[in-house]
Structures are given as C-alpha cells and as structure tokens.
Scaffold this active site. Structure first.
Site, PDB file in Angstrom:
ATOM      1  NE  ARG A 137     -10.795  -1.230   3.169  1.00 17.18           N
ATOM      2  CZ  ARG A 137     -11.379  -1.578   4.314  1.00 17.18           C
ATOM      3  NH1 ARG A 137     -12.543  -2.195   4.300  1.00 17.18           N
ATOM      4  NH2 ARG A 137     -10.806  -1.301   5.462  1.00 17.18           N
ATOM      5  CG  ASP A 148     -10.024   7.539   6.646  1.00 15.20           C
ATOM      6  OD1 ASP A 148     -10.057   7.603   7.872  1.00 15.20           O
ATOM      7  OD2 ASP A 148      -8.960   7.557   5.998  1.00 15.20           O
ATOM      8  CE  LYS A 177      -6.501   9.148   7.811  1.00 12.01           C
ATOM      9  NZ  LYS A 177      -7.193   7.889   8.094  1.00 12.01           N
ATOM     10  CE  LYS A 235      -3.337   2.448   2.949  1.00  9.31           C
ATOM     11  NZ  LYS A 235      -4.091   2.413   4.224  1.00  9.31           N
ATOM     12  CG  ASP A 263      -5.671   8.215   4.520  1.00 11.27           C
ATOM     13  OD1 ASP A 263      -6.508   8.879   3.880  1.00 11.27           O
ATOM     14  OD2 ASP A 263      -5.972   7.266   5.265  1.00 11.27           O
ATOM     15  CD  GLU A 312      -6.902   5.561   2.359  1.00 10.20           C
ATOM     16  OE1 GLU A 312      -5.796   5.140   2.735  1.00 10.20           O
ATOM     17  OE2 GLU A 312      -7.841   5.747   3.143  1.00 10.20           O
TER      18      GLU A 312
END
Length: 624
Positions: free
Chosen positions: A433, A429, A356, A344, A349, A431
């Site tokens: 995967r 969030d 978040k 990944k 993020d 994301e």
C-alpha cells in the site's frame, strides 16, 4: 492532450539482471515535437516473449529458456459432425443433454446422430462410465464410424450460460489433445440452437480462450519439456463469418496478455527484478509503438516527484526501484475517456524488518507479490494488439523489492507520500500500500477520469472470499457496475466489498497523518481505506484485491488473473462511455458483501497451518 515528457534515464543493471552489460548504454536523442526521451537498447530486440528479454541472472546462474507461445489456428465452421475429419471431435454436453429414453438412447438430436453412426457405443460407454454431463466430467473414446479418430464428451454441468463453463470446455479438450498427441480437434455443443447470435460469439471466444490457455505450459525453467502438439481448432455449429472470426482473434489477443501475466508471476525473483520488469514493459511498448509509449523513472526522478512512500519500501534492496508508466493512445487520436490501471509491483517481499516467518507465511512464494503489475502489463500487451478506439489508458507500476538491510525502512519510521500526507510505518510488511500510495497520486496527475488498482494486498480478503474470488472496493456505483459487467464476460470472479468509513479510526496515528496498518478486524477494508487517501475525489477509483486468485495452489502456477477483465472493461469503454460521476455507497449497496469479514490483514499472529495462504503472520497479507 499535452505531450508526455520522458526525461533522460540512467538505468543501472542490477547484479541479478545483467547479461549484456553491467550498465545499459544511454543514447540521448534530440527533442521531437516537444518530447525528449532516452532510448535504451534491449539485450535482445529479436525477442518475441518475456523469456527472450530477461537478462541472464547472476544469482543461481538461471537463464529462462526461449520458448514460444502456443500457435493454434482457429476456424469457425458449419459442417456435419459425422463428416468432420481430424483427431478429436469433442462435444460439450449439459446434464440435460445426457437424458436418455426407456431404451437408454439419447434424447438429444446431436448425440442421437453421433450414437447412430457409432453403432450405439457412445450411449453404452457413457452409461458404463457413469458420465452424466456434470461439470468437470469428460470421456474420450476411440470408436470407428466417424471421420474423427476419437470422440469426446465434456460435461458443462447445469450452468450452461456461464462463460467459465465454455472456457473449461476448451481447457478440457486441450488437455485431451495433449494426452492423445492430437494436432487438430473440433469442438461443438450438443445444444447450440438455444443460444442467441451474440451468445454464440461469446461462447466461441470462451472456448478458444480455454483451448489456448489449456495448451500453454510455462516450462522456461525446466531442463526438459515437450512442445504442444495442438495446431488447429475448428469450432462447429456456432456460426461463420467476419463477426465470429473477429471474436476469435480478440480471444487470441487476450490470451497473449494472460500468458504474459502468467510468465511474469511465475518468474522467480532472482530473474525478474524491478529492472527486468521495466525492460519487459519497454519491450511491450516497443512492439506496439504505434499506440504505446514508455516512461521509466529512476530513483532520482522519483525523488523529484517526492515519492517518499514508494522509495522507503525500496531502500533496503540492492536492486534499485523502477517506476513504470506505459501510455496507450488509440489510432486516430480521438479519445472519449482516460483510464489508469495501477498494479502493485513487489517483485519480492521478504516482509522487511517485520520478516515473514513461521507456518503459512509462504515467503518462498513472494515472487507473486507483483501479480497486480502482471495483470496491468498483460492488459497493456493485449490492448496494444487489439487497438481499441476512443480510450486512452495509462499503465502504472511502482516496481521494487521489500528487503532487509541497514538502509531499509524500520518499524516506527514516518514516510511522506507525494501528495504530502505522512504515514507512520507500524509494520514493514504492509509495504504494498505504501508503493501504491505514490502510484495512485501519479495516476491522478495524468488527468484520468477512472482508476483501477490491482494488488495482492491482504490475507483478510482470502479468508473472506477464498482462493478464487477477488475483492472489489470502490465508492463509485457506476465504476463497480462497469467492471463487474466486464468480469461477467471474462469469467473472472469479483465480489464487491463494503468500505466502512468508521473503520478508519484504527488507521489514525498520534504522530503522523495515518499508520499503514490497522487493527485485527476488517483488514482488507482498512487497506482499501488507506489507498483512498491518495486518490483525487474527482476521480472514480476502484481497488481490486486479488491475493487469492493470483495463484493456483493445486497446479502450483500463476493464473493470469485480472488481465481479461481489464481488457474487456477498457475495450468496452472505448465504444461506450458511462457516467463519469462517482456515487458514495454504503454497506447496503447491491452486490456488496453483507455480514462480517473474517480474519485480518495485519499482525494478528493467527496461523491457519503450514502451506495455507490464509494463514497470518505479520504484515499486509497472509504472510504475503
């Protein structure tokens, strides 16, 4: 194997990763034996480490310093301990080794001999300091009577056969060397006679690994820093000869990969953009171009491959995505098995529109959401130096940022992955995967037999296993056996988790093939079940959730987790290939977690407090 085609690339340098030029110069070369490719000059081909290849960051004007990795000379020797000359002689001792007789003298022959030459001060000092050999204990004394200036005792505890204990020994002695400004040290065991020849080799390797990593400090972003003083380490009493020398060299190569992994994760998002991560991957391939090649796909090329899931995540960022593919082919060309390591690669993020927020979300640490890619690229560097025979390895990273803008992915959007499956995005969030979905499809298309993906994916896994153990999900008992065996050697802690198929019900959508997040319970399991939808049934596949061990909260730094196990597994498969048939495994498989997973990965609104990485906000992991 068919030649890998690398199309023309036009990598635009983002404003946060451009030192040499706003646009990388594109040089089109003619086809060579059916392979066309584009050479893009690096900003500095003289660079030896990641800090050298990172472009100057516009945001914050931050430029990482050019530093060098620890350069330590290792030697295996058989020499009388009292005659060894140097700065520190360190002895690894178990609790059993510290046993004393009625006169408070050591029973262990090695400690007896040292104590005699030190006039009994060693036994007296250990008693006064209540040193019993427990793991984590250490004492360093400056006493006359030996060739060394100082003698140290380092506790191994009672679990003397664990590689982690010997790695900790190396780290503890390296820390002592820093404090004493020692340049040459020797490390031995009080009771080496109980080790087999093979165990002596692995013990020496673990000690060397600990010494290198214990010496390393990532000070690229500090205005002032000290250079390490340690120059040489003698490993005494574990044998000599070409076998142990080879093992020590192997340890150094693995450490090079671990250090790279640490540096990548530690680098802030204003420095390590997707473009810079791609540059680092190209540098690895360029350095080891006899066995490694690089392919970097831009947005248009990803569109051609229909990577709608990955591109949706990247759509909001001003820094364009870069899809990274390195390929290792062994010297001589003979290949017994083909693997893919998929990491990944979210260099930052924010959570997207499901941003978040709140206590425990740790948005400020979301630079380490690319910890999986760091492990994969660290393994690529190490394998490029080790050059194992018989195994072809593909290293794949879908690098991007998850940001917020008018062009970004929204909750409720439906995206289409490159295998044609549709996904309703019920949480932006979750994301990671989505990027892995297209990366896994791409990996399967490389004709590999086995895939291991690594991702900082769910907070649920941290709640279940804590901060130092990674969760393993796979339907293949054979693959689980191989990777877990490699982790035993590397000392990295993995725990096999169940893949409960009934949990897939929570991942069903009314308007698409699936949603990207499930219910509150079993979040790490549903995340793994999601990834499974993008893996060919004929391919053995494993997902490793390293959300916990990727970062050391106490030291506030990256761990380099995953590199050592990946290298050990890949290297081992080059010489001995196991059964390639996967087997379905239920809840009761050996080594799996029996019982209830605690917590969730997505959107449960639970928070465990400020600064707690297991706290949940929304999204795919503890605020990550």
């Amino acid at each position: 194997m068919a030649a890998i085609r690398v199309s023309s690339l036009a990598l635009l340098a983002s404003t946060s990763a451009s030192s040499c030029s706003s646009v990388f110069t594109k040089l089109q070369l003619g086809p060579i034996r059916g392979v066309s490719f584009t050479a893009i000059p690096l900003c500095s081909r003289r660079s030896k480490r990641m800090a050298h290849s990172i472009a100057l960051a516009t945001l914050g004007l931050t430029q990482p310093k050019q530093t060098e990795a620890p350069k330590i000379s290792f030697a295996a020797k058989e020499i009388d301990l009292v005659e060894w000359k140097g700065d520190i002689l360190a002895v690894g001792v178990t609790e059993k080794d510290m046993a004393k007789d009625e006169n408070s003298k050591f029973k262990n022959s090695t400690l007896q001999k040292l104590d005699t030459h030190l006039g009994g001060f060693l036994s007296e000092a250990s008693t006064e300091e209540d040193f019993t050999g427990k793991a984590g204990q250490s004492t360093v004394l400056r006493l006359p009577g030996l060739g060394s200036k100082r003698v140290g005792l380092v506790g191994l505890g009672s679990a003397v056969n664990l590689s982690t204990a010997y790695r900790s020994l190396g780290e503890a002695v390296a820390a002592a060397a820093k404090s004493a400004l020692a340049s040459n040290i020797a490390i031995t065991l009080a009771s080496p006679e109980g080790l087999s020849a093979e165990k002596k080799l692995s013990t020496a390797s673990a000690i060397a690994t600990g010494a290198v990593l214990g010496t390393f400090e990532d000070n690229r972003f500090m205005s002032e820093s000290k250079k390490p003083s340690l120059k040489s380490v003698d490993i005494l009493g574990l044998g000599t000869g070409p076998e142990i020398e080879k093992k020590l060299k192997y340890a150094e190569d693995v450490c090079a990969g671990i250090i790279l992994g640490k540096e990548l994760v530690n680098a802030p998002a204003n420095v390590l953009t997707p473009a810079v991560l791609a540059e680092e991957a190209k540098r690895i391939a360029s350095t080891h171009n006899d066995v490694l090649s690089a392919t970097i796909l831009d947005v248009e090329q990803c569109k051609e491959l229909k990577m709608g899931s990955y591109l949706a995540v990247a759509a909001a960022s001003a820094n364009p995505p870069h899809f990274i593919h390195l390929c290792y082919k062994p010297p001589g060309g003979a290949v017994k098995t083909k693997l893919a390591l998929v990491g990944k690669g979210l260099t930052f993020d924010s959570g997207g529109y499901n941003i978040k927020t709140g206590p425990g979300c740790l948005i400020e640490l979301m630079k380490f959401d690319m910890g999986g890619s760091a492990a994969v690229l660290g393994a690529a560097k190490a394998l490029g130096q080790i050059k194992p025979a018989g195994v072809e390895v593909h290293f794949i990273v879908a690098a991007c940022e998850n940001m917020i803008s008018g062009t970004g992915m929204r909750p409720g959007d439906i995206v289409t992955a490159s295998n044609g499956k549709t996904i309703e995005v019920n949480n932006t969030d979750a994301e990671g995967r989505l990027t892995l979905a297209d990366a896994l499809v791409y990996a399967c298309n490389q004709g590999v037999e086995k895939i291991v993906d690594l991702a900082t994916l769910t907070g649920a896994c941290i709640v279940a296993l804590g901060p130092s153990i990674a969760g393993v999900f796979t339907p293949s008992d054979n693959l689980a056996s191989e990777v877990l065996a490699a982790s035993e050697i590397s000392g990295e802690k993995l725990w096999r988790m169940p893949m409960e198929e009934s949990y897939w019900e929570s991942m069903k959508s009314g308007v698409a093939d699936m949603v990207n997040t499930g219910g509150r319970q079993g979040g790490a399991i549903t995340a793994a079940l999601f990834l499974k939808q993008f893996v060919d049934e004929k391919v053995q596949w494993m997902h490793i959730d390293l959300a916990g061990p990727v970062w050391n909260d106490k030291k506030k730094t990256a761990t380099g987790f995953g590199v050592s196990t990946l290298v050990e597994w890949s290297n081992d498969l080059g010489t001995e290939v196991g059964d390639s048939s996967g087997q379905d495994c239920g809840f009761g498989c050996e080594g799996e977690l029996q019982g209830t997973m605690l917590g969730t990965a997505e959107g449960d609104g639970l928070s465990l407090g400020q600064g707690t990485r297991a706290g949940y906000e929304e999204g795919e992991w503890a605020g990550y």
